[in-house]
Design a protein around this motif. Structure first.
Motif, PDB file in Angstrom:
ATOM      1  N   ILE A 282      73.046  43.426  28.500  1.00 23.99           N
ATOM      2  CA  ILE A 282      74.238  43.021  28.595  1.00 23.99           C
ATOM      3  C   ILE A 282      74.558  41.516  28.347  1.00 23.99           C
ATOM      4  O   ILE A 282      75.201  40.817  27.536  1.00 23.99           O
ATOM      5  CB  ILE A 282      75.284  43.672  29.581  1.00 23.99           C
ATOM      6  CG1 ILE A 282      75.442  45.284  29.600  1.00 23.99           C
ATOM      7  CG2 ILE A 282      76.425  42.984  29.396  1.00 23.99           C
ATOM      8  CD1 ILE A 282      75.928  46.058  30.436  1.00 23.99           C
ATOM      9  N   SER A 283      73.920  41.123  29.380  1.00 27.33           N
ATOM     10  CA  SER A 283      74.085  39.396  29.549  1.00 27.33           C
ATOM     11  C   SER A 283      73.013  38.423  29.286  1.00 27.33           C
ATOM     12  O   SER A 283      73.055  37.548  29.035  1.00 27.33           O
ATOM     13  CB  SER A 283      74.571  39.274  31.037  1.00 27.33           C
ATOM     14  OG  SER A 283      75.650  39.817  31.430  1.00 27.33           O
ATOM     15  N   HIS A 460      81.411  41.854  26.611  1.00 21.68           N
ATOM     16  CA  HIS A 460      81.390  41.963  25.098  1.00 21.68           C
ATOM     17  C   HIS A 460      82.733  42.667  24.793  1.00 21.68           C
ATOM     18  O   HIS A 460      83.540  43.261  25.478  1.00 21.68           O
ATOM     19  CB  HIS A 460      80.236  43.230  24.936  1.00 21.68           C
ATOM     20  CG  HIS A 460      79.012  42.637  24.855  1.00 21.68           C
ATOM     21  ND1 HIS A 460      78.155  42.127  23.964  1.00 21.68           N
ATOM     22  CD2 HIS A 460      78.070  42.443  26.100  1.00 21.68           C
ATOM     23  CE1 HIS A 460      77.145  41.613  24.505  1.00 21.68           C
ATOM     24  NE2 HIS A 460      77.163  41.902  25.633  1.00 21.68           N
ATOM     25  N   GLU A 533      79.589  45.393  34.619  1.00 22.13           N
ATOM     26  CA  GLU A 533      78.676  46.226  35.019  1.00 22.13           C
ATOM     27  C   GLU A 533      78.357  46.162  36.307  1.00 22.13           C
ATOM     28  O   GLU A 533      77.237  46.859  36.990  1.00 22.13           O
ATOM     29  CB  GLU A 533      77.695  46.686  33.846  1.00 22.13           C
ATOM     30  CG  GLU A 533      78.194  47.546  32.781  1.00 22.13           C
ATOM     31  CD  GLU A 533      78.763  48.770  32.808  1.00 22.13           C
ATOM     32  OE1 GLU A 533      78.560  49.255  33.634  1.00 22.13           O
ATOM     33  OE2 GLU A 533      79.726  49.110  32.326  1.00 22.13           O
TER      34      GLU A 533
END
Length: 609
Positions: A282-283, A460, A533
């Motif tokens: 994700i990051s 996102h 998350e």
């Protein structure tokens, strides 16, 4: 019957034979003949020998890759390659780094394994985690005795207390709900390609008993920040100035911000696999991309010189100047963006759109903190842009009159601060050109909202809620720039509420660029941008803006397009002024108005006198 015979045959072969077969397959299909020849030459030139066995030592690899001693990352890299050299049999690590073992290392570090392993996951993340991890023998013994409940005991020592604090922490710092699978998809794919899947049942150590020491991961992140801009065959020594005293402190600070994405170092000594697997996709999806050009150095031998002449007395020509590599990575250093932050951005944005490709469009410190100056500098840039804003958290309750006035435009603060740090940096990546909005927001699903300090995290965009960006000027009830907030209403329709409508995951900057607020309303389930998350709780940071910058992704061509667009708009504005105000030439103005159909025929435009 044939399948049974094949299975029995695969059980009889040794792991050494299978590793040899895989190394041959990798060498043949992952390297060109020239690369393989160069690799052999490099290995021979570096190898130590003992009892006719050739191998590479830690200091040899560190010296060849030019890893700076000051980072303390050499031993970490050697631990990684010693594990990867045993691929696909992690239980045999650490491996003696002979020629075949180094084939495994280079193929994995440069991601060339994708040319062979067509089936299964092509992601090396779990494999890299194992290569960095250490195994807790005490935890393994406890798990044998007490079962899976040991995770809760070791990671949540206060769970048995009847009274617990409500202070929020990282959700990934607590034990995960789902058990991570021990099987490594990459190793499974390798053995499957050799028709030897049964051998994998020997297994590696359980992955939930492993963790990466936080200090080791920080040192590795510092190295990854340094090698992020490396090009093919580019020497790491070219970036030695980034290790000077002042720059080194900035490198450490940036590494701390990224490390905070994985773990709260004040509470936990290491990073577990579920943290690793949650944060990276994700990051930090491009975190390890710098390994590709770094380990490709093994595929280019300096002893192979195609410019050599038959006459040894004829001097070899100088290597051609690379017009790309000779350009600075960053055309100018901003108040927020420097080389370390640029490398940080490249961990979740493609580096080829950043290094040597961005230029400063707007800086509040130079152009002034106003929407007008922002519009003048940023609008008409037809390529992606990156907005960065830094500031200091406002006290709660606010003390100054301006702070109280800003707080009055917001709903009452119900959420705690996002961290203990007073300094914050947020940003937005926007692929669409900027424009003023009146009723609806703009932007695409590739818009990114992110935090760089004190915790690195990327949010996102949603594909359902499209309130991505608004640039609202008066007469909007709440003018300013907002990301993830519903578009502000016009004044005449906004009488029912005096507060700005903040999105679930949003960043709001007021029209004077004095204050901003970042909101993460986890309870609401997300809005235009997805929830975190890792920090699964509600939090909000209200801050006084210290610096604000917008950087344009692109080069001279994009800058020229912006200049031409501004020139065209200036000509159009001048034409409108001449029509509206007159030029002193009555006949010329009348003719222009007749051509426009405003006067003439049965129409009258009024007196020209």
């Amino acid at each position: 019957m044939g399948q049974t015979h094949s299975g029995e045959s695969s059980r009889r072969v040794t792991t050494g034979q299978l590793s040899h077969e895989l190394a041959l397959r990798f060498a043949k299909r992952c390297f060109t003949p020239l690369e393989l020849y160069s690799f052999q030459d490099v290995f021979r030139s570096l190898a130590e020998y003992q009892d006719s066995i050739a191998y590479l030592k830690e200091d040899t690899i560190a010296r060849f890759l030019e890893i700076p001693d000051i980072l303390g990352a050499s031993s970490i890299i050697f631990q990684m390659v010693s594990y990867l050299g045993a691929f696909p049999f992690g239980q045999d690590a650490p491996a003696v780094l002979g020629f075949e073992q180094m084939i495994m290392v280079v193929v994995i570090m440069t991601e060339r394994y994708q040319r062979v392993l067509k089936r299964g996951s092509k992601d090396r993340t779990k494999l890299l985690f194992r290569s960095l991890a250490v195994y807790d023998r005490r935890e393994a013994q406890l798990e044998e005795k007490f079962g899976n409940s040991v995770d809760a005991m070791t990671e949540n020592p206060g769970a048995s207390e009847s009274h617990r604090s409500h202070a929020p922490g990282f959700a990934i710092d607590s034990a995960g709900d789902d058990e991570e699978e021990d099987d490594d998809d990459l190793a499974l794919a390798a053995l499957e390609s050799l028709d030897a899947i049964e051998v994998f049942k020997q297994g590696d150590a359980p992955i939930n008993q492993a963790s990466i020491p936080s200090d080791n991961l920080k040192k590795l992140i510092m190295l990854l920040l340094l090698i992020a801009p490396l090009g093919t065959q580019e020497s790491l020594a070219r970036h030695a100035e980034r290790l000077s005293r002042d720059h080194l402190e900035g490198l450490r600070k940036t590494a701390d911000n990224i490390l905070a994405a994985f773990v709260n170092v004040e509470k936990f000594p290491g990073v577990k696999i579920h943290q690793f697997n949650t944060v990276i996709p994700i990051s930090l999806p491009f975190l390890f991309n710098g390994f590709n050009p770094l380990f490709e150095h093994f595929l280019f031998s300096k002893n192979i010189d195609f410019t050599k002449r038959k006459d040894p007395s004829t001097p070899s020509p100088l290597p051609p100047v690379d017009p790309i590599l000779d350009q600075p990575l960053l055309s100018q250093v901003g108040e927020i963006l420097d080389l370390n932050v640029l490398s940080q951005l490249s961990f979740f944005m493609p580096g080829d759109t950043l290094f040597r490709r961005i230029r400063l469009l707007y800086s509040g410190g130079d152009a002034g903190f106003s929407m007008g100056s922002f519009e003048t500098k940023v609008f008409n840039w037809r390529a992606p842009t990156i907005l960065l804003v830094s500031g200091n958290r406002i006290a709660d309750p606010p003390t100054g009159s301006q702070e109280r006035a800003f707080a009055g435009t917001l709903p009452p603060k119900r959420f705690p601060d996002g961290s203990k740090s007073t300094q914050v940096i947020f940003g937005v990546y926007l692929s669409r050109p900027w424009r003023q909005t009146h009723k609806e927001c703009f932007g695409e699903t590739d818009t990114l909202l992110f935090q760089l300090e004190p915790v690195h995290e990327v949010f996102h965009a949603s594909t359902i809620n499209k309130d991505y960006v608004s640039f609202a000027k008066p007469p909007s009830a709440h003018s300013g720039i907002a990301f993830g907030c519903p578009h502000p209403k016009q004044k005449q329709t906004a009488s029912l509420t005096s507060h700005m409508n903040l999105g679930a995951v949003s960043l709001l900057l007021d029209s004077s660029f004095e204050f901003g607020v970042f909101t993460h309303n986890y309870t609401s389930g997300g809005g235009a941008f997805h929830n975190s998350e890792t920090r699964r709780h509600d939090w909000q940071d209200r801050f006084e803006i210290e610096s604000m910058e917008v950087w344009g992704c692109g080069g001279d061509e994009e800058a020229e397009q912006q200049r031409q667009r501004w020139a065209w708009e200036e000509r159009e504005a001048e034409a409108r002024r001449r029509v509206n105000l007159g030029t002193g030439d009555i006949e010329a103005d009348r003719a222009l108005l007749e051509m426009a159909g405003i006067i003439g025929g049965n129409r009258s435009g009024g007196s020209m006198n």
